[in-house]
Design an enzyme around this catalytic site. Structure first.
Site, PDB file in Angstrom:
ATOM      1  N   VAL A   1      -3.360  -0.638   3.071  1.00  0.00           N
ATOM      2  CA  VAL A   1      -2.309  -1.067   2.147  1.00  0.00           C
ATOM      3  C   VAL A   1      -2.683  -0.540   0.768  1.00  0.00           C
ATOM      4  CG1 VAL A   1      -1.554  -3.141   3.381  1.00  0.00           C
ATOM      5  CG2 VAL A   1      -3.439  -3.289   1.741  1.00  0.00           C
ATOM      6  N   SER A   2      -1.668  -0.189  -0.012  1.00  0.00           N
ATOM      7  CA  SER A   2      -1.944   0.314  -1.353  1.00  0.00           C
ATOM      8  C   SER A   2      -1.933  -0.798  -2.387  1.00  0.00           C
ATOM      9  CB  SER A   2      -0.927   1.394  -1.735  1.00  0.00           C
ATOM     10  OG  SER A   2       0.386   0.896  -1.620  1.00  0.00           O
ATOM     11  N   THR A   3      -1.112  -1.838  -2.144  1.00  0.00           N
ATOM     12  CA  THR A   3      -1.047  -2.969  -3.075  1.00  0.00           C
ATOM     13  C   THR A   3      -0.877  -4.263  -2.288  1.00  0.00           C
ATOM     14  OG1 THR A   3       1.360  -2.923  -3.289  1.00  0.00           O
ATOM     15  CG2 THR A   3       0.105  -1.524  -4.801  1.00  0.00           C
TER      16      THR A   3
ATOM     17  N   GLN B   1       2.594  -5.232  -0.579  1.00  0.00           N
ATOM     18  CA  GLN B   1       3.044  -4.746   0.711  1.00  0.00           C
ATOM     19  C   GLN B   1       2.965  -5.825   1.787  1.00  0.00           C
ATOM     20  OE1 GLN B   1       0.767  -1.124   1.421  1.00  0.00           O
ATOM     21  NE2 GLN B   1       2.488   0.087   0.692  1.00  0.00           N
TER      22      GLN B   1
ATOM     23  N   GLY C   1      -5.983  -1.553  -0.812  1.00  0.00           N
ATOM     24  CA  GLY C   1      -5.703  -1.097  -2.172  1.00  0.00           C
ATOM     25  C   GLY C   1      -5.927   0.384  -2.367  1.00  0.00           C
TER      26      GLY C   1
END
Length: 228
Positions: free
Chosen positions: A9-11, A14, A47
């Site tokens: 996941v990037s943030t 999500q 992240g």
């Protein structure tokens, strides 16, 4: 078959869109059961952006692949692996050379079969076409707006946003500076000398700061209007 899962996941936001780390891991475990695979671990990148393969989890995954310590990699969705078509192609080629199959739950893909590889190659080609088509449409739209005098991105020096809040119009004060830059350059001043002369005349940049060589260079790159 020895199998690892990969989640990313990037943030934190999500998690609200069904792609949280836990949600991805659950799908991977279920798929491992379907394939009767020995899921040894689930590698996590929390992240981390998909713009690059330089991520701690990805680097560990590739180390296992290159070391031939895994036979299958399961992901919840292709964009968890990467959003770059170029990187995806490189990863698939790397997996294939190491004899590693890639299974994606969302796309129902399994590169362990010829049919799965064919479908993935088609999807990759379509994604590449779609990205290029979007780029072309964006460039055409931007060009159309510029030709109609509409504001696109940062307003170039010498112009300002018009009263309608959409089109640009000449800024008299900045146009005067542009003409002075043109005169100085025609008289043989260097860019550094031009900046010095503008400062001597107490002229300032749009931000109110003193002129520097790079400011003049930027103006010259965008083009100085001819004298009227």
């Amino acid at each position: 078959m020895k199998t690892v899962g990969y989640v990313r996941v990037s943030t934190d936001k999500q998690a609200d869109r069904g792609v949280s780390l836990d949600a991805q891991a659950e799908k991977i475990r279920a798929m491992a059961v379907v394939h009767n695979a020995e899921l040894t671990e689930i590698i996590v990148d929390g992240g981390e952006s998909a713009k690059s393969l330089q991520r701690p989890g990805m680097e560990r995954l590739l180390a296992l692949v290159d070391g031939k310590k895994v036979q299958t990699v399961i992901i919840a969705k292709l964009d968890r692996l990467t959003r770059s078509v170029k990187d995806l192609c490189e990863l698939l080629d790397r997996f294939e050379r190491r004899g590693v199959a890639l299974i994606s739950v969302a796309e129902s893909l399994d590169t362990g079969s010829a049919a799965g590889r064919l479908v993935l190659n088609i999807m990759t080609a379509v994604s590449q076409w779609e990205r290029e088509a979007i780029g072309e449409r964006t460039r055409d739209a931007m060009s159309h707006k510029r030709n109609n005098g509409e504001c696109v991105g940062n307003i170039r020096f010498g112009y300002r946003l018009g009263a309608d809040g959409n089109h640009v119009e000449p800024d008299p004060a900045e146009q005067m500076v542009l003409q002075e830059i043109r005169r100085l350059r025609q008289n043989g001043h260097s860019m550094r000398g031009t900046a010095a002369e503008l400062n001597r005349q107490a002229l300032r940049t749009r931000r109110g700061s003193a002129w520097q060589l790079e400011h003049v260079a930027r103006i010259l790159k965008q083009g100085v209007p001819a004298s009227r």
